[in-house]
Design an enzyme around this catalytic site. Structure first.
Site, PDB file in Angstrom:
ATOM      1  CB  SER A  61      -0.855  -0.107   1.165  1.00 42.13           C
ATOM      2  OG  SER A  61      -0.338   0.182   2.581  1.00 42.13           O
ATOM      3  CE  LYS A  98      -2.613   2.220   4.842  1.00 43.70           C
ATOM      4  NZ  LYS A  98      -2.652   1.855   3.419  1.00 43.70           N
TER       5      LYS A  98
END
Length: 142
Positions: A61, A98
């Site tokens: 991701s 993230k």
């Protein structure tokens, strides 16, 4: 045809040998004949500090930020996270790596891969930032 000759290994098993300057991605530089004294990788990355942690990445991701599956991240808990930092966060007790972003609704956790959506405040109960990613160590040969 030229042959590839391995560079001799450093005599010390505690310090890494360092080339002065940067390694060119194109043609070799004639100025690269100068070498700096050895350095300690743990000192350079500050990995012996009690507020610094290592975590292995799982998944893709964050690939567009250069963070790949199997990479090793250095996470510093002493840095105050701000929007734009890549962080290790716990979202409802699940660890995620993230990019931290801010919106009028609250904190967002952005992926660096278009296949993954941004995590918005209405999608989580709690978010705790464990620390800020300061280094990414990606293996290239094993």
């Amino acid at each position: 045809m030229n042959s590839l000759t391995p560079y001799p290994l450093a005599a010390s098993n505690q310090l890494l040998q360092v080339l002065a300057g940067c390694a060119a991605g194109g043609f070799p530089s004639p100025a690269a004949d100068y070498y700096e004294p050895p350095l300690s990788l743990d000192e350079r990355l500050n990995i012996r500090a009690p507020h610094v942690w290592l975590v292995q990445v799982e998944g893709d991701s964050m690939r567009d930020a250069g963070i790949y599956d199997g990479g090793l991240l250095v996470v510093d808990r002493s840095i105050t996270p701000i929007a734009g930092h890549i962080v290790l966060a716990y979202v409802d007790n699940q660890p995620l790596v993230k990019r931290l972003a801010r919106s009028p609704a609250g904190w967002l956790l952005e992926s660096a891969n278009p296949d993954y959506k941004t995590i918005t405040p209405d999608e989580y109960g709690t978010i705790e930032v464990f620390g800020v990613v300061t280094w990414d160590l990606t293996p290239h040969a094993q």
